[in-house]
Enzyme design. Sequence first.
Site, mmCIF file in Angstrom:
data_model
loop_
_atom_site.group_PDB
_atom_site.id
_atom_site.type_symbol
_atom_site.label_atom_id
_atom_site.label_comp_id
_atom_site.label_asym_id
_atom_site.label_seq_id
_atom_site.Cartn_x
_atom_site.Cartn_y
_atom_site.Cartn_z
ATOM 1 N N LYS A 78 0.813 -1.083 0.011
ATOM 2 C CA LYS A 78 0.050 0.026 -0.091
ATOM 3 C C LYS A 78 0.915 1.188 -0.079
ATOM 4 O O LYS A 78 0.534 2.336 -0.819
ATOM 5 C CB LYS A 78 -0.963 -0.039 1.249
ATOM 6 N N ASN A 79 1.620 1.493 1.051
ATOM 7 C CA ASN A 79 2.559 2.570 1.075
ATOM 8 C C ASN A 79 3.708 2.875 0.160
ATOM 9 O O ASN A 79 4.086 3.815 0.076
ATOM 10 C CB ASN A 79 3.146 2.500 2.586
ATOM 11 N N CYS A 100 -6.298 11.964 12.614
ATOM 12 C CA CYS A 100 -6.775 10.736 12.614
ATOM 13 C C CYS A 100 -6.688 9.859 13.761
ATOM 14 O O CYS A 100 -6.141 10.539 14.843
ATOM 15 C CB CYS A 100 -6.114 10.137 11.534
ATOM 16 N N ARG A 132 -1.039 14.426 13.240
ATOM 17 C CA ARG A 132 -0.244 14.183 11.763
ATOM 18 C C ARG A 132 -0.465 15.411 10.879
ATOM 19 O O ARG A 132 -0.796 15.498 9.898
ATOM 20 C CB ARG A 132 -0.982 12.931 11.081
ATOM 21 N N ASP A 137 4.044 0.533 12.063
ATOM 22 C CA ASP A 137 2.852 -0.125 11.292
ATOM 23 C C ASP A 137 2.618 -1.678 11.852
ATOM 24 O O ASP A 137 1.782 -2.258 11.313
ATOM 25 C CB ASP A 137 3.131 -0.048 9.897
ATOM 26 N N ARG A 153 -9.120 -0.532 3.974
ATOM 27 C CA ARG A 153 -8.279 0.476 3.470
ATOM 28 C C ARG A 153 -6.970 -0.188 3.080
ATOM 29 O O ARG A 153 -6.326 0.486 2.080
ATOM 30 C CB ARG A 153 -8.244 1.628 4.433
#
Length: 419
Positions: free
Chosen positions: A22-23, A116, A121, A306, A398
Site C-alpha cells: 500500500k505505502n 486521525c 499528523r 505499522d 483500506r
Amino acid sequence: MDKILIEGLQPLRGEVKISGAKNAALPLLATAILCDGPLRLENVPDLRDLATMAALLRHMGGRAEIGGGSAELDLSALRAPEAPYELVKTMRASALVLGPLLARHGRARVSLPGGCAIGARPIDMHLKALAAMGAAIDLEGGYVVARAPEGGLRGAHVHFDAVTVTGTENLMMAAALARGRTVITGAAREPEVADTAAAMTAMGAKISGAGTDVLTIDGVDSLKPAACRVMPDRIEAGTLMVAAAISGGDVTITDAPHEALEAVYGKMREAGVKLTAAGDAVRISAGGGIVSADVVTRPHPGFPTDMQAQFMALMAIGDKISRITETIFENRFMHVSELRRLGADITLEGRAALVKGVRRLSGAPMMATDLRASASLILAALAARGQSEISRVYHLDRGYDRLDEKLRALGARIRRVKA
Ligand code: EPU
C-alpha cells in the site's frame, strides 16, 4: 457495514503470497502526475486507499484505472490541480499530490488533512520543504494553496529534523522536475521511498542515495512513460507472520521482502518463533510458547510503527512482560482497550504499553479503530477460545488486500458477514 467473525485456536498451515505494498503504491500513483504519458504499475493490491487515490487523480481530469493487479494511469492532460476535502478526509496520503502538482503544473490546491485515530499528523514539514524550493504557500479555507515561482520550483538543500515518509516522497517528486539540484538530508530510509525512487528513475528522474538519509535529485525537464512493479508489502508479510505464530501454525510466506523485514524478523526470533528464509520465501513455525520481548518503534531500519499493534497481539500471550514503546505517533494505542476485552493484560504508561502475557485469551466482540488496530484484533482473535466478532472492518479494507480470505485459505475459521 461488514463484520468479521472468527473462531480461534485453529493452527494455520500452508502457503500464502504477499500482495503489493500500500505505502509504495500510493506514492507511485502520485508519480503519474509527473509523467508525460502513460504509466503502468504491476503488482497493485486491491485496496480502498488506492481506489481513493485513483478517484482523486480522475477528479483532476486524468485517467486512472486499477484492477486485476495492475494500474493504468495517464495524467498528461490535467484539468484541475486540486485535491478536495471530500477525498482527503478519507485518506491522508492524498497530500502526496502536492509536490508533483507544483512541479508539473506550477500550482496546487490541496485540502489540509485533519487528524486521525493515531495522532494529529500535521504536514508542516512538507510545506516548509516546498517553500524552501521557492513555492508560495497560503492556507485558505482549510486548503493549502501553493504556487511555484516564475520558471518553476528551484533546487534547494532541505533538512528534515524528524523523519517523515510521505514528506520525503513529496519533496523527491517535487525535486524531480525542479531547476537544478535538490539535496534532502534527514530523508526517510523506508523501503517504500526507495521503491518510489526506483520507479521515478525508470521514468527518467535523476535520483541518487535512495534508501539512505541523503537524497540528491537533479531536476530534469520531463519524465517519460514507464512500467513499474510495486514492491511486496512488508507490513502484510509481518502481519501474516504473527498470524502463523499466534495460532501455533506452520506457514510459508512467498514474495517476502527479506531486507525490508529485518527488524521484524529479529523480533519474531526473539519471541521464540522459528523462521527459515529460502529464496523469496520465509517459513514461520511456532516452536514452544511465545517469549515476551520488548519493542521500541523507530523509523526504518528500526521496528515499524505499522507493526506495533500486531506485535502487541502476539505479546498478549507471551510468557512474561513485554514493554512496547511507540515513538512515532502519539496516540497509536487504540487497540489496547479492545485487546483487553479478550482478556489481555495491558497497562499504558505514557508512550509505553506493558503487556503481561496471559495463558489464554477468550473471544469477544470488538471494534476496529484504524487500519493496523483492526489487524491486531483479528490476530488476537485467532489465539482466543470461542468466537470473536470484529465490527467496522472498513478500516481493514483500506490497507489489506483480502486479509480475511488469505487467512481462511490457511485454515482460519474466519468469515465476513454483512451487518
Ligand atoms: N509529522 C509532523 N509533520 C509533518 C509530517 C510528519 O509532525 O509534516 C509527524 C507525524 O505526525 C508523525 C511523524 O512525524 O508523528 C512521522 O510521520 P510520517 O510523516 O513519517 O508519516 P506519514 O508519511 O504520514 C507514513 C505511512 C504510515 C506510517 C508512517 C510511519 C504512507 C502512506 N503512510 O505516514 O502508514 O505509519 O509513514 O512509518 O506511507 C499505515 O500504513 O497504517 C500507516 C499509517
